[in-house]
Write a protein that holds these residues in place. Structure first.
Motif, mmCIF file in Angstrom:
data_model
loop_
_atom_site.group_PDB
_atom_site.id
_atom_site.type_symbol
_atom_site.label_atom_id
_atom_site.label_comp_id
_atom_site.label_asym_id
_atom_site.label_seq_id
_atom_site.Cartn_x
_atom_site.Cartn_y
_atom_site.Cartn_z
ATOM 1 N N ARG A 1 0.808 -1.227 0.000
ATOM 2 C CA ARG A 1 0.000 0.000 0.000
ATOM 3 C C ARG A 1 0.837 1.271 0.000
ATOM 4 O O ARG A 1 0.514 2.248 -0.665
ATOM 5 C CB ARG A 1 -0.908 -0.043 1.244
ATOM 6 N N GLU A 2 1.942 1.248 0.772
ATOM 7 C CA GLU A 2 2.710 2.488 0.963
ATOM 8 C C GLU A 2 3.611 2.844 -0.224
ATOM 9 O O GLU A 2 4.175 3.938 -0.271
ATOM 10 C CB GLU A 2 3.537 2.409 2.266
ATOM 11 N N VAL A 3 3.717 1.939 -1.201
ATOM 12 C CA VAL A 3 4.576 2.231 -2.355
ATOM 13 C C VAL A 3 3.999 3.384 -3.172
ATOM 14 O O VAL A 3 2.807 3.423 -3.451
ATOM 15 C CB VAL A 3 4.716 0.975 -3.254
ATOM 16 N N ASP A 4 4.875 4.323 -3.517
ATOM 17 C CA ASP A 4 4.477 5.425 -4.386
ATOM 18 C C ASP A 4 4.697 4.911 -5.811
ATOM 19 O O ASP A 4 5.830 4.900 -6.289
ATOM 20 C CB ASP A 4 5.375 6.633 -4.054
ATOM 21 N N TYR A 5 3.629 4.445 -6.439
ATOM 22 C CA TYR A 5 3.770 3.692 -7.695
ATOM 23 C C TYR A 5 3.783 4.617 -8.922
ATOM 24 O O TYR A 5 2.784 5.256 -9.228
ATOM 25 C CB TYR A 5 2.609 2.696 -7.794
ATOM 26 N N PRO A 6 4.900 4.668 -9.632
ATOM 27 C CA PRO A 6 5.013 5.606 -10.752
ATOM 28 C C PRO A 6 4.553 5.023 -12.088
ATOM 29 O O PRO A 6 4.480 5.718 -13.084
ATOM 30 C CB PRO A 6 6.528 5.863 -10.808
ATOM 31 N N GLY A 7 4.300 3.698 -12.143
ATOM 32 C CA GLY A 7 3.999 3.051 -13.423
ATOM 33 C C GLY A 7 4.813 1.774 -13.509
ATOM 34 O O GLY A 7 5.601 1.458 -12.610
ATOM 35 N N LEU A 8 4.610 1.069 -14.636
ATOM 36 C CA LEU A 8 5.202 -0.268 -14.785
ATOM 37 C C LEU A 8 6.708 -0.358 -14.530
ATOM 38 O O LEU A 8 7.204 -1.383 -14.086
ATOM 39 C CB LEU A 8 4.930 -0.787 -16.197
ATOM 40 N N GLN A 9 7.415 0.746 -14.806
ATOM 41 C CA GLN A 9 8.885 0.698 -14.634
ATOM 42 C C GLN A 9 9.287 0.400 -13.193
ATOM 43 O O GLN A 9 10.408 -0.023 -12.925
ATOM 44 C CB GLN A 9 9.562 1.988 -15.158
ATOM 45 N N TRP A 10 8.331 0.602 -12.268
ATOM 46 C CA TRP A 10 8.614 0.281 -10.851
ATOM 47 C C TRP A 10 9.042 -1.182 -10.710
ATOM 48 O O TRP A 10 9.845 -1.525 -9.834
ATOM 49 C CB TRP A 10 7.357 0.538 -10.003
ATOM 50 N N PHE A 11 8.518 -2.041 -11.585
ATOM 51 C CA PHE A 11 8.793 -3.483 -11.453
ATOM 52 C C PHE A 11 10.190 -3.888 -11.925
ATOM 53 O O PHE A 11 10.617 -5.014 -11.680
ATOM 54 C CB PHE A 11 7.722 -4.296 -12.198
ATOM 55 N N GLU A 12 10.886 -2.987 -12.611
ATOM 56 C CA GLU A 12 12.229 -3.301 -13.114
ATOM 57 C C GLU A 12 13.118 -3.793 -11.963
ATOM 58 O O GLU A 12 13.249 -3.112 -10.930
ATOM 59 C CB GLU A 12 12.812 -2.034 -13.773
ATOM 60 N N ASP A 13 13.672 -4.994 -12.127
ATOM 61 C CA ASP A 13 14.569 -5.610 -11.138
ATOM 62 C C ASP A 13 13.931 -5.930 -9.781
ATOM 63 O O ASP A 13 14.643 -6.211 -8.820
ATOM 64 C CB ASP A 13 15.837 -4.758 -10.914
ATOM 65 N N ARG A 14 12.602 -5.872 -9.705
ATOM 66 C CA ARG A 14 11.958 -6.256 -8.442
ATOM 67 C C ARG A 14 11.581 -7.741 -8.508
ATOM 68 O O ARG A 14 11.581 -8.349 -9.576
ATOM 69 C CB ARG A 14 10.674 -5.462 -8.224
#
Ligand code: PRT
Ligand code: ZN
Length: 283
Positions: free
Chosen positions: A98-111
């Protein structure tokens, strides 16, 4: 004789059994048996785990099956989608704490993303050019971020309640699913003819869902105005009544607008309004 694979127990079982029963297919409900003969249609029912249904149909262990499109996509087995059945609706979504400030799909890079749908997710990330670490787990995917097993999850969502309970937020809806009738590819003509019959029965049930059959008495002079309130399938059925200047009108109305339409018809002057359940609608 067709053989149909259905989920032995779980979320799709009850709706599947109800659909078969409504289609006049009477299956002996002995849960201990793997295969049951049915009455009312030349069909045999094979009870399986939903995960195994796409493969069973692909390999011809069963000719047809009822399973979620999510499982069909994940197993990657070539089968034909005959029709969608309107139950078991859900989506496979990406969710982050919930607390993630999600900027878009690029957030998933290397996660790291935990999921029981690695195949569908791998394809999605490949299409979008995202490089992420996909961690396959069989169950309780939603607890993975809280216990430090993953940064995010990719899992089935329907109401969203499970995500909220686990402090997660849905950020990308990737795949829409519902239960579908699937068939083996390349079946012979006799089996295809039986599948057509099955499809005809299922169609009449699925398309009648969400509708009511409404009968009312109405002054003949008002029929034209009533018809504007309820545009029917083709045209409404109008039958004369013994009372001079009155008739009986029959229409099919969608449930979500039922009360609004009925109130307007009543205001117009309709009387004796009867609302009936509709079991089958054969186009
Ligand atoms: O034993 P078997 O392998 O046959 O069954 P299963 O345990 O793998 O699957 P089952 O019975 O849980 O689900 C069968 C099918 O139902 C799935 O493959 C989907 O096509 C469909 N479906 C529809 C769902 C849901 N809705 C659903 N909500 N499957 C699972 N869920 C889960 C979701 O993962 C979440 O954890 O239910 C939980 C509650 O969801 P929310 O969002 O409403 O809180
Ligand atoms: Zn399963």
């Amino acid at each position: 004789m067709l053989r149909i694979a259905i989920q032995a127990k779980g979320r799709l079982n009850e709706d599947t059994m109800a659909l078969l029963a409504d289609a006049g297919i009477d299956v002996a409900q002995s849960k201990r048996k793997l295969i049951a003969r049915a009455k009312g249609f030349p069909i045999e029912v094979l009870y399986l785990r939903d995960d195994d249904i796409p493969q069973a149909v692909h390999m011809g262990v069963a000719d047809v099956g009822i399973v979620g499109l999510n499982e069909v996509a994940e197993r990657g087995m070539a089968v034909d989608e005959v029709m969608r059945l309107g139950f078991g609706a859900c989506r496979i979504s990406l969710a982050v704490p919930r607390e993630v400030d999600y900027p878009g799909l690029q957030w998933f890079e290397d996660r790291t993303v935990a999921t029981s749908y690695p195949h569908v997710l791998r394809q999605f990330f490949a299409d979008k050019g995202i490089h992420a670490d996909i961690h396959e787990i069989a169950g309780s995917v939603e607890i993975a971020p809280a216990v430090g097993m993953a940064d995010a999850i990719f899992d089935i969502v329907s109401s969203g309640g499970t995500l909220v309970q686990n402090g997660l937020r849905e950020v990308e809806e990737v795949f829409y699913s519902e239960a579908a009738l699937i068939a083996r590819q390349g079946l012979d003509d006799d089996k295809l003819a039986d599948i057509e019959k099955l499809k005809f029965r299922f169609n009449s049930i699925v398309s009648s869902r969400g509708y009511k059959y409404v009968l009312m008495n109405i002054p003949t002079a008002l029929v034209d105005r009533a018809v504007q309130i309820v545009p029917a399938m083709r045209s409404p059925t109008i039958l004369p009544l013994a009372a001079e200047g009155w008739c009986s009108m029959h229409v099919v109305i969608a449930e979500d607008v039922l009360w609004e339409k009925v109130e307007r018809l009543k205001e117009l002057g309709a009387e004796g309004i009867l609302v009936l359940n509709l079991e089958n609608m054969i186009p």
